[in-house]
Design an enzyme around this catalytic site. Structure first.
Site, PDB file in Angstrom:
ATOM      1  N   THR A 105      46.476  23.998   8.647  1.00 45.23           N
ATOM      2  CA  THR A 105      46.792  24.450  10.000  1.00 45.23           C
ATOM      3  C   THR A 105      45.691  24.086  11.003  1.00 45.23           C
ATOM      4  O   THR A 105      44.521  23.968  10.627  1.00 45.23           O
ATOM      5  CB  THR A 105      46.963  25.987   9.987  1.00 45.23           C
ATOM      6  N   ASP A 106      46.067  23.986  12.274  1.00 42.82           N
ATOM      7  CA  ASP A 106      45.065  23.752  13.321  1.00 42.82           C
ATOM      8  C   ASP A 106      44.230  25.007  13.599  1.00 42.82           C
ATOM      9  O   ASP A 106      43.203  24.937  14.271  1.00 42.82           O
ATOM     10  CB  ASP A 106      45.741  23.257  14.621  1.00 42.82           C
ATOM     11  N   GLU A 107      44.662  26.160  13.060  1.00 43.18           N
ATOM     12  CA  GLU A 107      43.934  27.410  13.357  1.00 43.18           C
ATOM     13  C   GLU A 107      42.539  27.424  12.755  1.00 43.18           C
ATOM     14  O   GLU A 107      41.706  28.241  13.150  1.00 43.18           O
ATOM     15  CB  GLU A 107      44.717  28.631  12.855  1.00 43.18           C
ATOM     16  N   TYR A 131      43.644  35.039   8.216  1.00 46.17           N
ATOM     17  CA  TYR A 131      44.531  33.944   7.788  1.00 46.17           C
ATOM     18  C   TYR A 131      43.831  32.595   7.955  1.00 46.17           C
ATOM     19  O   TYR A 131      43.774  31.785   7.027  1.00 46.17           O
ATOM     20  CB  TYR A 131      45.845  33.975   8.607  1.00 46.17           C
ATOM     21  N   LYS A 135      42.696  29.742   5.132  1.00 48.52           N
ATOM     22  CA  LYS A 135      43.129  28.337   5.130  1.00 48.52           C
ATOM     23  C   LYS A 135      41.906  27.412   5.221  1.00 48.52           C
ATOM     24  O   LYS A 135      41.870  26.362   4.579  1.00 48.52           O
ATOM     25  CB  LYS A 135      44.106  28.057   6.277  1.00 48.52           C
TER      26      LYS A 135
HETATM   27  O1  DAU Z   1      48.864  26.869  14.729  1.00 46.79           O
HETATM   28  C1  DAU Z   1      49.543  26.812  13.498  1.00 46.79           C
HETATM   29  C2  DAU Z   1      49.864  28.214  13.083  1.00 46.79           C
HETATM   30  O2  DAU Z   1      50.898  28.674  13.938  1.00 46.79           O
HETATM   31  C3  DAU Z   1      50.274  28.351  11.621  1.00 46.79           C
HETATM   32  O3  DAU Z   1      49.208  27.969  10.805  1.00 46.79           O
HETATM   33  C4  DAU Z   1      50.656  29.808  11.324  1.00 46.79           C
HETATM   34  O4  DAU Z   1      51.091  29.931  10.002  1.00 46.79           O
HETATM   35  C5  DAU Z   1      51.750  30.220  12.276  1.00 46.79           C
HETATM   36  O5  DAU Z   1      52.067  31.580  12.055  1.00 46.79           O
HETATM   37  C6  DAU Z   1      51.335  29.992  13.729  1.00 46.79           C
HETATM   38  O6  DAU Z   1      50.321  30.941  14.136  1.00 46.79           O
HETATM   39  P1  DAU Z   1      50.432  31.730  15.527  1.00 46.79           P
HETATM   40  O7  DAU Z   1      49.686  32.986  15.392  1.00 46.79           O
HETATM   41  O8  DAU Z   1      50.127  30.856  16.670  1.00 46.79           O
HETATM   42  O9  DAU Z   1      52.050  31.980  15.523  1.00 46.79           O
HETATM   43  P2  DAU Z   1      52.933  33.243  15.908  1.00 46.79           P
HETATM   44  O10 DAU Z   1      54.357  32.782  15.888  1.00 46.79           O
HETATM   45  O11 DAU Z   1      52.608  34.454  15.140  1.00 46.79           O
HETATM   46  O12 DAU Z   1      52.512  33.510  17.426  1.00 46.79           O
HETATM   47  C7  DAU Z   1      52.594  32.515  18.406  1.00 46.79           C
HETATM   48  C8  DAU Z   1      52.059  33.097  19.697  1.00 46.79           C
HETATM   49  O13 DAU Z   1      52.940  34.129  20.140  1.00 46.79           O
HETATM   50  C9  DAU Z   1      50.700  33.755  19.544  1.00 46.79           C
HETATM   51  O14 DAU Z   1      49.938  33.541  20.720  1.00 46.79           O
HETATM   52  C10 DAU Z   1      51.015  35.246  19.404  1.00 46.79           C
HETATM   53  C11 DAU Z   1      52.264  35.394  20.260  1.00 46.79           C
HETATM   54  N1  DAU Z   1      53.215  36.451  19.830  1.00 46.79           N
HETATM   55  C12 DAU Z   1      53.639  36.450  18.539  1.00 46.79           C
HETATM   56  C13 DAU Z   1      54.527  37.412  18.096  1.00 46.79           C
HETATM   57  C14 DAU Z   1      54.993  37.441  16.659  1.00 46.79           C
HETATM   58  C15 DAU Z   1      53.682  37.372  20.751  1.00 46.79           C
HETATM   59  O15 DAU Z   1      53.310  37.347  21.953  1.00 46.79           O
HETATM   60  N2  DAU Z   1      54.573  38.326  20.313  1.00 46.79           N
HETATM   61  C16 DAU Z   1      54.999  38.404  19.020  1.00 46.79           C
HETATM   62  O16 DAU Z   1      55.794  39.337  18.689  1.00 46.79           O
END
Ligand code: DAU
Length: 325
Positions: A105-107, A131, A135
């Protein structure tokens, strides 16, 4: 193709229905089970191993990091050990062909300021969530197995994926299902966090390129060159769903700003010029075409969503969202 999957909460055998791949063999099991992996390798003699297995949801890692270390760190280590034993015993002609591709991942690179350049393969690791740290650790182990034992490894670091079959704990599928059902859309903080979005099939074509043409021991960044704030993403989802399933009030009125994620990374952006230049890979889908396909997939597969959003999923929603002001 042999598919080893522990089928934890986000796994679902239904995701494999209609897979257009001949000779697909499914095994339920853990990459950390070294005896099982050793048996599978000796039985099926694969030419390539791709490590997709991971605990991947940041919010879950904030509430409990141990499963992340177990699967992402120890699991990867054990998979590497089994792969190394297998590879070392292969005849030389098959050793040269063998590849271990680690999907990451880029994280691992941390968070960017608004005016900083996107992550390159040489950017220093600075993981901020449990997380991301798990990774990062697995990436380092893969690198070490290449440097120490010459295992023919490849590592990819990809930006945010979206598309069909994504478990609805992630931003896009969660917002789609909530919007379709006229439920609140919980945006963390001010919604100005930026992610770089890539349609899942474009990620797969990139992995295929890296596997077939990538240089052993190298890392390749993969991204969509598509930076969007969470507000922009959620608004686009609302507009598409309003068009597909009209409602008395526009869906954007369902947006609710809730307490921010702890340690929330502000911005991710990937410089994918290396894979473009060296391997000739480019994404095919734009964000609007990919998002339209994704929304339509969720609209036409309500049964899939119903099956994955049962008891345990509701417990998760309650745990993650109940106490957010
Ligand atoms: O960058 C790659 C990564 O992207 C992957 O390695 C991870 O496995 C994947 O989960 C994802 O991480 P993020 O934390 O960026 O993804 P997430 O979908 O959880 O959240 C995307 C953005 O949206 C983040 O800024 C948090 C925000 N968010 C997320 C959720 C679930 C909200 O504002 N509300 C929410 O309910």
């Amino acid at each position: 193709m042999i598919n080893l999957d522990a089928l934890t909460y986000a796994g679902n055998p239904q995701n494999l229905n209609g897979l257009p791949i001949a000779h697909h063999i499914f095994h339920k099991g853990d990459i950390g089970n070294i005896e099982l992996v050793t048996d599978l390798l000796s039985k099926y003699q694969p030419r390539v191993i791709i490590n997709f297995a991971a605990e991947s949801h940041v919010d879950r890692s904030i509430l409990g990091a141990e499963a992340f270390v177990q699967t992402n760190v120890l699991g990867t280590l054990r998979l590497l050990e089994a792969s190394r034993n297998y590879w070392e015993a292969l005849p030389a002609s098959r050793q040269v062909e063998f590849r271990f591709l680690h999907v990451s991942t880029d994280e691992v690179y941390g968070s960017l300021l608004p005016d900083e350049s996107p992550f390159q393969e040489t950017t220093a690791y600075q993981p901020n969530s449990p997380y991301a740290a798990s990774k990062a650790s697995s990436d380092h182990l893969v690198r070490a197995f290449h440097e120490t034992y010459e295992l023919p490894t490849l590592v990819t670091n990809c930006s945010n994926n979206y598309g069909p079959y994504q478990f609805p704990e992630k931003l896009i599928p969660l917002m789609i299902l909530n919007a379709v059902n006229m439920r609140e859309l919980p945006v963390y903080g001010d919604g100005q966090n930026v992610r770089d979005w890539l349609y899942v099939e474009d990620h797969c074509t990139a992995l295929d390129k890296v596997l077939t043409e990538g240089k052993v021991g190298e890392t390749y960044n993969i991204g969509g060159r598509c930076e969007l704030s969470n507000n922009e993403v959620v608004e686009q989802i609302c507009e598409i769903i309003d068009g597909e399933v009209p409602a008395p009030t526009p869906r954007k009125t369902l947006i609710k700003y809730v307490e921010d994620r702890k340690g929330h990374d502000r911005r991710y952006a990937v410089d994918c010029s290396k894979i473009e230049r060296e391997l000739g890979w480019f994404p095919r889908e734009s964000f609007s075409s990919g998002l339209m396909k994704t929304v339509r997939w969720y609209l036409t597969n309500p049964e899939w969503s119903r099956n994955v959003t049962s008891g345990k999923y509701r417990e998760w929603l309650d745990l993650n969202y109940r106490n957010r002001a």
